[in-house]
Design a protein around this motif. Structure first.
Motif, PDB file in Angstrom:
ATOM      1  N   THR A  49      20.763  95.953   4.018  1.00  0.00           N
ATOM      2  CA  THR A  49      22.200  96.040   3.791  1.00  0.00           C
ATOM      3  C   THR A  49      22.616  96.293   2.352  1.00  0.00           C
ATOM      4  OG1 THR A  49      22.441  93.649   3.501  1.00  0.00           O
ATOM      5  CG2 THR A  49      22.712  94.512   5.745  1.00  0.00           C
ATOM      6  N   LYS A  50      21.739  96.186   1.413  1.00  0.00           N
ATOM      7  CA  LYS A  50      22.136  96.329   0.006  1.00  0.00           C
ATOM      8  C   LYS A  50      22.005  97.778  -0.465  1.00  0.00           C
ATOM      9  CE  LYS A  50      22.998  92.005  -0.415  1.00  0.00           C
ATOM     10  NZ  LYS A  50      24.320  91.517  -0.348  1.00  0.00           N
ATOM     11  N   SER A  51      22.460  98.024  -1.671  1.00  0.00           N
ATOM     12  CA  SER A  51      22.448  99.376  -2.233  1.00  0.00           C
ATOM     13  C   SER A  51      21.032  99.839  -2.541  1.00  0.00           C
ATOM     14  CB  SER A  51      23.278  99.407  -3.517  1.00  0.00           C
ATOM     15  OG  SER A  51      22.583  98.732  -4.543  1.00  0.00           O
ATOM     16  N   SER A  52      20.909 101.100  -2.884  1.00  0.00           N
ATOM     17  CA  SER A  52      19.602 101.676  -3.194  1.00  0.00           C
ATOM     18  C   SER A  52      18.976 101.051  -4.435  1.00  0.00           C
ATOM     19  CB  SER A  52      19.716 103.189  -3.362  1.00  0.00           C
ATOM     20  OG  SER A  52      20.614 103.491  -4.397  1.00  0.00           O
ATOM     21  N   ASN A  53      19.737 100.323  -5.241  1.00  0.00           N
ATOM     22  CA  ASN A  53      19.165  99.649  -6.402  1.00  0.00           C
ATOM     23  C   ASN A  53      18.104  98.632  -5.999  1.00  0.00           C
ATOM     24  OD1 ASN A  53      20.881 101.086  -8.040  1.00  0.00           O
ATOM     25  ND2 ASN A  53      22.410  99.460  -8.144  1.00  0.00           N
ATOM     26  N   THR A  54      18.183  98.132  -4.777  1.00  0.00           N
ATOM     27  CA  THR A  54      17.215  97.133  -4.333  1.00  0.00           C
ATOM     28  C   THR A  54      15.821  97.726  -4.180  1.00  0.00           C
ATOM     29  OG1 THR A  54      17.748  97.510  -2.008  1.00  0.00           O
ATOM     30  CG2 THR A  54      18.939  95.746  -3.126  1.00  0.00           C
ATOM     31  N   PHE A  55      15.704  99.038  -4.150  1.00  0.00           N
ATOM     32  CA  PHE A  55      14.400  99.654  -3.993  1.00  0.00           C
ATOM     33  C   PHE A  55      13.549  99.543  -5.248  1.00  0.00           C
ATOM     34  CE2 PHE A  55      16.804 102.509  -0.940  1.00  0.00           C
ATOM     35  CZ  PHE A  55      16.401 101.803   0.173  1.00  0.00           C
ATOM     36  N   GLN A  56      14.139  99.154  -6.343  1.00  0.00           N
ATOM     37  CA  GLN A  56      13.410  99.096  -7.605  1.00  0.00           C
ATOM     38  C   GLN A  56      12.654  97.784  -7.784  1.00  0.00           C
ATOM     39  OE1 GLN A  56      16.419  99.916 -10.513  1.00  0.00           O
ATOM     40  NE2 GLN A  56      16.758 101.984  -9.761  1.00  0.00           N
ATOM     41  N   ILE A  57      12.857  96.827  -6.886  1.00  0.00           N
ATOM     42  CA  ILE A  57      12.167  95.550  -7.009  1.00  0.00           C
ATOM     43  C   ILE A  57      11.114  95.420  -5.931  1.00  0.00           C
ATOM     44  CG2 ILE A  57      14.158  94.417  -8.064  1.00  0.00           C
ATOM     45  CD1 ILE A  57      14.713  93.110  -5.336  1.00  0.00           C
ATOM     46  N   GLY A  58      10.181  94.513  -6.127  1.00  0.00           N
ATOM     47  CA  GLY A  58       9.165  94.248  -5.116  1.00  0.00           C
ATOM     48  C   GLY A  58       9.625  93.113  -4.215  1.00  0.00           C
ATOM     49  N   PHE A  59       9.538  93.307  -2.923  1.00  0.00           N
ATOM     50  CA  PHE A  59       9.957  92.294  -1.961  1.00  0.00           C
ATOM     51  C   PHE A  59       8.763  91.489  -1.484  1.00  0.00           C
ATOM     52  CE2 PHE A  59      13.206  95.583  -1.416  1.00  0.00           C
ATOM     53  CZ  PHE A  59      14.354  94.814  -1.532  1.00  0.00           C
ATOM     54  N   ASN A  60       9.003  90.228  -1.185  1.00  0.00           N
ATOM     55  CA  ASN A  60       8.036  89.372  -0.524  1.00  0.00           C
ATOM     56  C   ASN A  60       8.646  88.961   0.804  1.00  0.00           C
ATOM     57  OD1 ASN A  60       6.168  89.361  -2.688  1.00  0.00           O
ATOM     58  ND2 ASN A  60       7.393  87.817  -3.723  1.00  0.00           N
ATOM     59  N   ILE A  61       7.973  89.305   1.870  1.00  0.00           N
ATOM     60  CA  ILE A  61       8.463  88.995   3.208  1.00  0.00           C
ATOM     61  C   ILE A  61       7.482  88.023   3.838  1.00  0.00           C
ATOM     62  CG2 ILE A  61       9.083  89.920   5.468  1.00  0.00           C
ATOM     63  CD1 ILE A  61       9.524  92.627   4.010  1.00  0.00           C
ATOM     64  N   GLY A  62       7.955  86.811   4.065  1.00  0.00           N
ATOM     65  CA  GLY A  62       7.097  85.771   4.623  1.00  0.00           C
ATOM     66  C   GLY A  62       7.205  85.682   6.133  1.00  0.00           C
ATOM     67  N   ALA A  63       6.367  84.827   6.690  1.00  0.00           N
ATOM     68  CA  ALA A  63       6.355  84.621   8.139  1.00  0.00           C
ATOM     69  C   ALA A  63       7.720  84.162   8.640  1.00  0.00           C
ATOM     70  CB  ALA A  63       5.274  83.611   8.514  1.00  0.00           C
ATOM     71  N   ALA A  64       8.399  83.344   7.868  1.00  0.00           N
ATOM     72  CA  ALA A  64       9.724  82.861   8.288  1.00  0.00           C
ATOM     73  C   ALA A  64      10.733  84.003   8.365  1.00  0.00           C
ATOM     74  CB  ALA A  64      10.217  81.783   7.325  1.00  0.00           C
ATOM     75  N   ASP A  65      10.636  84.972   7.440  1.00  0.00           N
ATOM     76  CA  ASP A  65      11.532  86.134   7.487  1.00  0.00           C
ATOM     77  C   ASP A  65      11.322  86.928   8.774  1.00  0.00           C
ATOM     78  OD1 ASP A  65      12.783  85.866   4.864  1.00  0.00           O
ATOM     79  OD2 ASP A  65      10.832  86.447   4.051  1.00  0.00           O
ATOM     80  N   TRP A  66      10.048  87.160   9.117  1.00  0.00           N
ATOM     81  CA  TRP A  66       9.751  87.897  10.345  1.00  0.00           C
ATOM     82  C   TRP A  66      10.239  87.120  11.569  1.00  0.00           C
ATOM     83  CZ3 TRP A  66       9.162  92.689   9.620  1.00  0.00           C
ATOM     84  CH2 TRP A  66       8.329  93.226   8.641  1.00  0.00           C
ATOM     85  N   GLU A  67      10.005  85.820  11.555  1.00  0.00           N
ATOM     86  CA  GLU A  67      10.408  84.979  12.681  1.00  0.00           C
ATOM     87  C   GLU A  67      11.924  85.028  12.885  1.00  0.00           C
ATOM     88  OE1 GLU A  67       9.209  83.062  15.850  1.00  0.00           O
ATOM     89  OE2 GLU A  67       7.743  83.329  14.250  1.00  0.00           O
ATOM     90  N   LEU A  68      12.666  84.925  11.790  1.00  0.00           N
ATOM     91  CA  LEU A  68      14.123  84.987  11.879  1.00  0.00           C
ATOM     92  C   LEU A  68      14.602  86.354  12.351  1.00  0.00           C
ATOM     93  CD1 LEU A  68      15.105  82.971   8.706  1.00  0.00           C
ATOM     94  CD2 LEU A  68      15.626  82.360  11.069  1.00  0.00           C
ATOM     95  N   LEU A  69      13.959  87.403  11.859  1.00  0.00           N
ATOM     96  CA  LEU A  69      14.334  88.743  12.305  1.00  0.00           C
ATOM     97  C   LEU A  69      14.108  88.892  13.807  1.00  0.00           C
ATOM     98  CD1 LEU A  69      15.247  91.648  11.871  1.00  0.00           C
ATOM     99  CD2 LEU A  69      12.864  92.208  11.341  1.00  0.00           C
ATOM    100  N   ALA A  70      12.959  88.446  14.279  1.00  0.00           N
ATOM    101  CA  ALA A  70      12.667  88.542  15.711  1.00  0.00           C
ATOM    102  C   ALA A  70      13.684  87.764  16.527  1.00  0.00           C
ATOM    103  CB  ALA A  70      11.251  88.041  15.991  1.00  0.00           C
TER     104      ALA A  70
END
Length: 112
Positions: A49-70
């Protein structure tokens, strides 16, 4: 559930093809007003949902993020899940490293 198939991903940065795919996915998120549901998963919310500026950082996606998305995706219309899962499956094939892991995880989470 999602954590069995969606591994944590660290320092995810997106290339050109992924950025373009994310823009297409963002259009679906906006069209179907899914942004509020994504608020439950802050990392995923930022990516979709954020602007293209977010592409310049490195994301960490944990198990909880995947679980919430599912979990939240369970309430989405099937057509939306299928559109996004198809986009993710194509990018899993056309990318490498952690980008491919991200797209594969996204596709898996939406199919479960």
């Amino acid at each position: 559930m999602a954590t069995a198939t969606c591994k944590p991903i660290y320092n995810l940065k997106f290339g050109t093809q992924s950025k373009q795919a994310l823009e297409r996915i963002r259009e679906q998120v906006e069209l179907y007003k899914l942004g509020s549901a994504l608020l439950l998963s802050s990392t995923i919310h930022t990516i979709f949902t954020k602007s293209s500026n977010t592409f310049q950082i490195g994301f960490n996606i944990g198990a909880a993020d995947w679980e919430l998305l599912a979990t939240v995706a369970g309430d989405w219309p099937n057509v939306v899940k299928n559109i996004i899962a198809k986009e993710a499956a194509l990018l899993e094939i056309n990318s490498t490293g952690v980008e491919a892991e991200f797209w594969g995880g996204l596709s898996s989470c939406l199919k479960n």
